[in-house]
Design a protein around this motif. Structure first.
Motif, PDB file in Angstrom:
ATOM      1  N   ASP A  89       4.703  -2.748   6.618  1.00  0.00           N
ATOM      2  CA  ASP A  89       5.148  -1.863   5.538  1.00  0.00           C
ATOM      3  C   ASP A  89       5.899  -0.632   6.044  1.00  0.00           C
ATOM      4  N   GLN A  90       5.975  -0.467   7.380  1.00  0.00           N
ATOM      5  CA  GLN A  90       6.774   0.643   7.900  1.00  0.00           C
ATOM      6  C   GLN A  90       8.273   0.361   7.765  1.00  0.00           C
ATOM      7  N   LEU A  91       8.620  -0.922   7.549  1.00  0.00           N
ATOM      8  CA  LEU A  91      10.023  -1.288   7.317  1.00  0.00           C
ATOM      9  C   LEU A  91      10.253  -1.321   5.806  1.00  0.00           C
ATOM     10  N   SER A  92      10.995  -0.360   5.307  1.00  0.00           N
ATOM     11  CA  SER A  92      11.195  -0.242   3.865  1.00  0.00           C
ATOM     12  C   SER A  92      12.102  -1.347   3.354  1.00  0.00           C
ATOM     13  N   ALA A  93      12.087  -1.537   2.035  1.00  0.00           N
ATOM     14  CA  ALA A  93      12.964  -2.526   1.412  1.00  0.00           C
ATOM     15  C   ALA A  93      14.427  -2.178   1.658  1.00  0.00           C
ATOM     16  N   GLU A  94      14.762  -0.901   1.603  1.00  0.00           N
ATOM     17  CA  GLU A  94      16.148  -0.485   1.775  1.00  0.00           C
ATOM     18  C   GLU A  94      16.653  -0.793   3.176  1.00  0.00           C
ATOM     19  N   ARG A  95      15.842  -0.469   4.186  1.00  0.00           N
ATOM     20  CA  ARG A  95      16.257  -0.729   5.569  1.00  0.00           C
ATOM     21  C   ARG A  95      16.352  -2.227   5.836  1.00  0.00           C
ATOM     22  N   ALA A 126      12.065  -7.537   1.982  1.00  0.00           N
ATOM     23  CA  ALA A 126      12.497  -6.516   1.025  1.00  0.00           C
ATOM     24  C   ALA A 126      11.933  -6.810  -0.371  1.00  0.00           C
ATOM     25  N   GLU A 127      11.972  -8.095  -0.757  1.00  0.00           N
ATOM     26  CA  GLU A 127      11.399  -8.475  -2.050  1.00  0.00           C
ATOM     27  C   GLU A 127       9.906  -8.174  -2.094  1.00  0.00           C
ATOM     28  N   ARG A 128       9.194  -8.486  -0.996  1.00  0.00           N
ATOM     29  CA  ARG A 128       7.755  -8.196  -0.940  1.00  0.00           C
ATOM     30  C   ARG A 128       7.497  -6.696  -1.074  1.00  0.00           C
ATOM     31  N   MET A 129       8.280  -5.885  -0.387  1.00  0.00           N
ATOM     32  CA  MET A 129       8.082  -4.438  -0.460  1.00  0.00           C
ATOM     33  C   MET A 129       8.388  -3.908  -1.863  1.00  0.00           C
ATOM     34  N   GLN A 130       9.357  -4.523  -2.541  1.00  0.00           N
ATOM     35  CA  GLN A 130       9.644  -4.115  -3.916  1.00  0.00           C
ATOM     36  C   GLN A 130       8.496  -4.484  -4.848  1.00  0.00           C
TER      37      GLN A 130
END
Length: 417
Positions: free
Chosen positions: A303-309, A361-365
């Protein structure tokens, strides 16, 4: 509210301590309630398995028409009789499970509270057969009746109830009052009039004094059905008070110390909206709420890697842009220095990597959306303890799966959180 709750800070809701709740010998009834399709049945079964492993003698009462619970517990089928789950009591406890048979429960009530001849007349009555098989609210009321029966037997020190999959999560609490209103209503009083006056005189009284009413009923219901209803009401007359008395007693049992409600929800707006209504209703009825079980919560170990990045990196890979980092500087690939065929291999790897980044990214969203939904609930009800249960990749279909759910319930936080 202090029992079964761990406080963790001002900005997060208190954590529901499930093991503390199960270990408390004063807790005799746990009611799992909530909207349909949020995992009430699985939660109830997992609680039963964990309670037995921790030394409790538990019975799980499910009202789910599906057969998943029996299959997951290694039982061929469940019915109105509690059946022991052979391998669930490894910690010195026992687990029994049963599935409510609405009609059989109604039949048992008639057989227990009417003499033989009257009981046979009621059971054979066509209107009774329709009422016991599917009258609106009957399932919820019979769930209350069965709970009262189990508690009166005192064979178990913990009863876990999976409430009916109703259109509204409030139906379980409303059923006794609705039955009382039905039994006290004008319709029933009209139909009871001939029985109370007696025989032909009663029918004469009904025909003379209430001809317009019965004429209307005959047109709406048909003369044959009206006669069946009148016969049923006459036979049931002496039992109506018992229905009401037992319903009131079970309602008080749900309010008493020793009962704990768990509201089960998924991290979705509709399910949490229903959960909020239920929390408020339980408070209004002075019923003890233990907390909220939030099922199918998504987490991530990255989760340290954001969806945007992640999306930006995926776009770079797909465009053949910045991919290599040398000496702290980004640069384009030196394709001239690569061996033949390397370009194709690299393109395939980049394509797979970009796809994985987009999935992340989808998971983080999803995680962010679930967090916002949960935060809206907790801002309205900051006092409600919460246990979050991680979403599983597949359905639970055996005791090992139920144990895994129990472990997640006890941990109270999703995987990767």
């Amino acid at each position: 509210m202090s029992e079964g709750v761990d406080t963790v800070g001002l900005d997060t809701p208190p954590r529901l301590a499930v093991d503390r709740l199960l270990d408390d010998r004063e807790t005799r009834i746990i009611v799992c309630c909530g909207a349909g399709g949020v995992g009430k049945t699985t939660t109830a079964a997992a609680l039963g398995v964990r309670a037995a492993a921790r030394g409790r003698k538990a019975v799980v009462l499910t009202i789910d028409p599906a057969r998943r619970l029996a299959q997951s517990m290694g039982i061929d089928s469940l019915d109105n009789t509690p059946r022991k789950v052979a391998t669930a009591g490894e910690g010195g406890g026992e687990l029994h499970a049963m599935m409510l048979d609405m009609k059989r429960t109604f039949d048992e009530i008639v057989e227990a509270h009417a003499d033989g001849e009257r009981a046979r007349a009621i059971l054979a009555n066509p209107f009774y057969q329709s009422l016991s098989a599917g009258f609106a609210g009957t399932q919820e009321y019979m769930a209350m009746e069965k709970l009262g029966q189990l508690r009166a037997r005192d064979d178990w020190d913990l009863i876990i109830v999976d409430t009916p999959p109703s259109r509204s999560a409030l139906d379980f609490l409303d059923a006794p009052k609705r039955l009382g209103s039905f039994l006290d209503g004008k319709f029933i009083r009209v139909l009871m009039a001939p029985a109370k006056v007696g025989g032909r005189a009663g029918m004469k009284f009904l025909n003379v004094g209430m001809s317009m009413m019965t004429g209307t009923l005959s047109k709406l219901m048909g003369a044959s059905l009206l006669k069946d209803v009148q016969t049923f009401v006459a036979a049931m007359d002496t039992m109506f008070g018992g229905f009401r008395t037992r319903a009131d007693a079970t309602f008080r049992l749900l309010q008493a110390p020793g009962t704990a409600f768990l509201v089960v929800a998924a991290p979705e707006p509709d399910a949490l909206r229903e959960a909020a209504y239920f929390v408020e209703r339980l408070a209004a009825e002075r019923m003890p709420l233990a907390g909220l079980v939030l099922n199918r919560v998504h987490g991530s170990g990255a989760d340290q890697l954001s969806a945007e990045r992640a999306l930006a990196a995926a776009e770079n890979l797909e465009e053949g842009g910045i991919v290599d980092q040398e000496s702290g500087k980004a640069g384009l690939r030196d394709t001239a220095a690569e061996p033949p065929g390397a370009d194709d291999d690299t393109t395939a790897v980049d394509r797979i990597t970009a796809g994985l980044l987009r999935l992340h990214a989808e998971r983080m969203q999803v995680i962010a959306r679930e967090q916002r939904t949960r935060d809206r609930f907790t801002s309205l009800h900051p006092e409600v303890a919460v246990a979050e249960v991680a979403a599983l990749p597949g359905d639970v279909h055996d005791l090992a799966g139920l144990r895994a759910i129990g472990e997640r319930l006890a941990a109270g936080v999703p995987a990767g959180a």
